[in-house]
Design an enzyme around this catalytic site. Structure first.
Site, short mmCIF file in Angstrom:
data_model
loop_
_atom_site.label_atom_id
_atom_site.label_comp_id
_atom_site.label_asym_id
_atom_site.label_seq_id
_atom_site.Cartn_x
_atom_site.Cartn_y
_atom_site.Cartn_z
N TYR A 29 51.46 50.99 22.87
CA TYR A 29 50.14 50.54 22.46
C TYR A 29 49.95 49.07 22.91
CZ TYR A 29 50.07 54.90 19.83
OH TYR A 29 50.10 56.23 19.50
N SER A 36 56.84 57.69 6.36
CA SER A 36 56.56 57.05 7.64
C SER A 36 55.08 57.15 7.99
CB SER A 36 57.39 57.73 8.73
OG SER A 36 57.38 56.96 9.91
N ARG A 56 58.44 63.86 9.47
CA ARG A 56 58.12 65.29 9.45
C ARG A 56 58.53 66.00 8.17
NH1 ARG A 56 58.95 63.84 14.67
NH2 ARG A 56 57.39 64.52 16.21
N GLN A 107 49.84 50.06 8.39
CA GLN A 107 50.28 49.66 9.73
C GLN A 107 49.04 49.40 10.57
OE1 GLN A 107 51.66 52.58 12.77
NE2 GLN A 107 53.68 51.71 12.35
N ARG A 157 56.79 47.03 13.75
CA ARG A 157 57.39 48.20 14.42
C ARG A 157 57.53 47.90 15.90
NH1 ARG A 157 56.78 54.74 14.07
NH2 ARG A 157 57.93 54.26 12.17
#
Length: 784
Positions: A584, A424, A726, A502, A632
């Site tokens: 964002y 990710s 993570r 991205q 996304r």
């Protein structure tokens, strides 16, 4: 103690007999409105764990119940002309009337007084009672009387169902699905005695109305269901034992949760039990289980903490604290199962082929995982894995090892990913003036060699003012392009992973400190101006205030996105993603929480999407046609009035219409007022809904930390790819490790690491063997 149980269902009866066993001096009455040895309803389902508990607390009752049990291991699906069966699931069923009769008889043996044909209007009718058990069912009058105390949350679910029976006997827990001109119906079917089977028919409200079943009486409803499932019933009739209900007897399930479980009325302590305090949908078959285990836990605590009236307050407080944890866990699983059946007609029945539909149904509660299915029925799962692999484009010989779903390839446009695992995009805040340096080479290069099919660079910004922090990378100067080209070339030359970028703009969330210096806190100096859909402060009273973008701003920023796209293409990036999530810049246009514009770019969802779609179209026009593009989104703002999952479906449809290949389904971080509900794979339902309803590929993200999670998500068709964050930070070789853990030995490791492959596989196999031996140890001890 003087104990009164209001309601003669399983909870009240079982608690009464357990307390009498514990202390014969207790004076116990069970007050029931129905006649002796009379009840309504068909069969109920128990689990092995509940039976183990009952054997411990009252072997006599348990033995009588077990003699009346019907046991089956198989689940059978009849769907789209196919019959699919999977074993090893282990259910036991018993007629509700038979169960209550056994409990009633046991109460009489122990001198628990049974008072029938008596309607208890209020707990105040029993001022002599020390303890009143309100086990008066889902429509509990006691709960209603003290609703300000108990604070029940009652949610009426949308589907309609009718609880019927038949004399046709089934040797598996059977699910039937039939499509009509108005939509899908399903039946939940299981035998509960030597002559009778429960037959629950369910459908969405709109389908029920379209067939006029709201106007049908019980006889007409039964005739309709007999005709609908005629091919399965083969001439057998359906029956009702709910003649006492008015109308058609089609019901809506009610989920009940209470904040408080007990109350002191001035004379007696009143405590809710069973359906009066909590319900679990029949899709998971645990309402009776909850009631019985309520009774066991409360009786256990009285035995442990004291049996006198003075002990009651402490016991009841402890009872709610302990029992509520198990109840919520099961209610969550029941909720997942319930929602699956509520939406399956719209989301799965038409979209999925029968084998995948079966897998999705078996794992609907999220309590049954991929490897748990292997333990239950390895032959069935092995066959399904082969089916899935072949449908993923693999040609497998009969003796060839079949890859688990997470290690099947995925192709889109001109790109094929070797498996379904993606690293990710994760902010690292380690760039210098937007330049990705040696840190990024090591960080992304290590993960490219770790087994994942594709690695995402963190959000890469289209201008200096688009950065979140001074440490965020960019793609807006020749130096940036050169730096990224170096990293992309390294990944391509030393691994078979693909490289994704991205691209985004921070908007109102920019000009902040590095995460470890104070996440989301504004810079103390050298700030840059912020823009967004509308003026806002992300942190009220703390953040800089952004200004509303003008049309000229939009034109300029669109050109920046286009330039970054062209640079990414020249750098050799395989996959491009547009960042429209987490508050964002582009996300600020989409969410009504942050878009307060009154022009053509504000108001309706269509208008709010206008600018993000303009940016995407401009990027797609210059991005090579053979390379994929994803978007996304925040599929849920987790705030009242914000984006909902249903909105996310429409957002996905809009991006699909202009050329998006996949939706990366994240959520939240749009508003600090958010109240997300966390848990393992907690965002996967968004990917699932969007994939099925918008008919576009999706990537699932969020608390995906095991191969079991990835395999379950991919195998069920809940997403096409899984982005793991993570765990990849903690272990760059997470994908290789997970392959070794589940014993997938054909996994290819980098040649430099091959010497570790066999060792890791041996270590994990040894751990499995040791765990199995430890699990068998108690059984061996008991046998000895």
């Amino acid at each position: 103690m003087n104990i009164v149980c209001i309601g003669g269902g399983p909870a009240g009866l079982y608690f009464g007999l357990l307390m009498k066993l514990q202390n014969p001096n207790h004076e116990i009455r069970v007050v029931e409105r129905n006649k002796p040895y009379d009840t309504f309803g068909w069969g109920v389902v128990f689990s092995d764990a509940t039976m183990d508990n009952m054997r411990k607390w009252d072997p006599v009752t348990a033995a009588a119940i077990e003699l009346a049990f019907n046991h089956w291991d198989d689940i059978e699906l009849e769907f789209k002309g196919q019959v699919i069966r999977s074993g090893g699931h282990g259910f036991v069923g018993i007629g509700r009337k038979k169960l209550l009769n056994i409990l009633q008889q046991r109460c009489e043996e122990l001198d628990v007084k049974l008072v029938f044909e008596t309607q208890a209007e209020s707990d105040t009718q029993y001022p002599e009672a020390d303890l009143i058990i309100a086990s008066d069912g889902i429509a509990s009058g006691i709960r209603t009387q003290y609703q300000d105390v108990f604070k029940p949350e009652i949610v009426v679910r949308p589907n309609r169902y009718i609880w019927l029976g038949t004399h046709k006997l089934y040797d598996a827990f059977t699910f039937l699905f039939e499509k009509t001109e108005h939509g899908w119906f399903q039946a939940h079917v299981y035998k509960f005695d030597e002559n009778t089977t429960t037959f629950i028919v369910e459908c969405p409200e709109d389908v029920w109305l379209a067939h006029g079943l709201d106007q049908a009486d019980q006889a007409q409803s039964i005739a309709f269901c007999e005709k609908l499932f005629a091919s399965n019933l083969q001439g057998e009739a359906l029956m009702t034992n709910a003649r006492h209900l008015r109308g058609s007897a089609w019901l809506n399930f009610q989920q009940v949760k209470c904040q408080q479980w007990s109350h002191f009325n001035g004379n007696s302590h009143v405590v809710l039990m069973g359906d009066a305090v909590h319900t679990a949908h029949f899709a998971i078959g645990s309402g009776t289980k909850l009631a019985i285990e309520d009774a066991i836990e409360l009786a256990r605590l009285f035995g442990e903490m004291g049996n006198s009236p003075a002990d009651i307050p402490a016991v009841l407080a402890r009872y709610q604290a302990v029992r509520n944890v198990d109840v919520l866990r099961l209610q969550n699983a029941a909720w997942n199962a319930m929602v699956w059946f509520e939406v399956c007609g719209a989301r799965y029945c038409d979209q999925l082929q029968a084998p995948q539909f079966m897998y999705s149904m078996l794992t609907r509660s999220q309590r049954i995982s991929h490897e748990n299915l292997r333990l239950r029925d390895s032959k069935w799962l092995g066959g399904y894995e082969r089916w899935f692999a072949e449908h993923a484009g693999l040609t497998l010989a009969k003796d060839q090892p079949v890859p688990p779903p997470m290690f099947t390839p995925y192709s889109v446009r001109g790109l094929t990913l070797k498996n379904r695992v993606v690293v990710s995009p994760m902010a690292q805040y380690s760039a210098q003036d937007g330049v990705a340096g040696d840190y990024h080479l090591v960080h992304l290069g290590a993960r490219a060699m770790g087994g994942a099919a594709m690695v995402f660079a963190e959000m890469t910004c289209v201008s200096a003012e688009a950065r979140i922090t001074p440490g965020c990378p960019g793609m807006y100067t020749p130096e940036h392009t050169q730096a990224w080209t170096r990293i992309v070339d390294w990944v391509h030359s030393r691994s078979d992973a693909k490289f994704a970028m991205q691209i985004g703009h921070a908007g109102a969330k920019g000009s902040t400190k590095l995460a470890w210096q104070g996440i989301d806190q504004p810079l103390e100096s050298d700030n840059w101006p912020l823009i967004s859909a509308s003026p806002q402060q992300y942190l009220a009273g703390v953040s800089q205030t952004s200004r509303e973008m003008t049309r000229e701003d939009m034109t300029q920023v669109t050109a920046q996105f286009v330039a970054s796209t062209q640079a990414a293409a020249s750098a050799g990036v395989d996959w491009l993603e547009l960042h429209c999530a987490h508050g964002y810049l582009l996300s600020s246009f989409i969410s009504p929480l942050t878009n307060k514009r009154t022009d053509a770019y504000g108001g309706s969802l269509e208008n709010r999407l206008r600018y993000p779609l303009e940016v995407f179209v401009a990027m797609r026009a210059v991005w090579p046609s053979e390379r994929p593009m994803s978007v996304r989104i925040s599929a849920h703002d987790w705030v009242e009035g914000g984006i909902t999952p249903d909105d996310a479906v429409e957002i996905a449809k809009a991006f699909k219409a202009v050329g998006a290949d996949l939706i990366d389904c994240s959520s939240g971080q749009v508003s600090k007022q958010e109240k997300p509900v966390f848990g393992r794979m907690f965002q996967t339902p968004f990917a699932d809904q969007i994939r099925q309803e918008a008919h576009i590929a999706t990537m699932a993200v969020g608390a995906i930390s095991e191969a079991d999670h990835v395999n379950s998500i991919i195998a069920a068709g809940r997403a096409d790819l899984c982005a793991v964050a993570r765990p990849h930070l903690a272990n760059p070789a997470w994908t290789l490790m997970e392959a070794a853990k589940i014993g997938y030995t054909p996994m290819v490791w980098p040649k430099q690491y091959v010497s570790a492959k066999g060792q890791m596989e041996s270590i994990f196999q040894r751990e499995k063997t040791q765990a199995a031996s430890l699990a068998l140890a108690p059984a061996r001890s008991a046998e000895a």
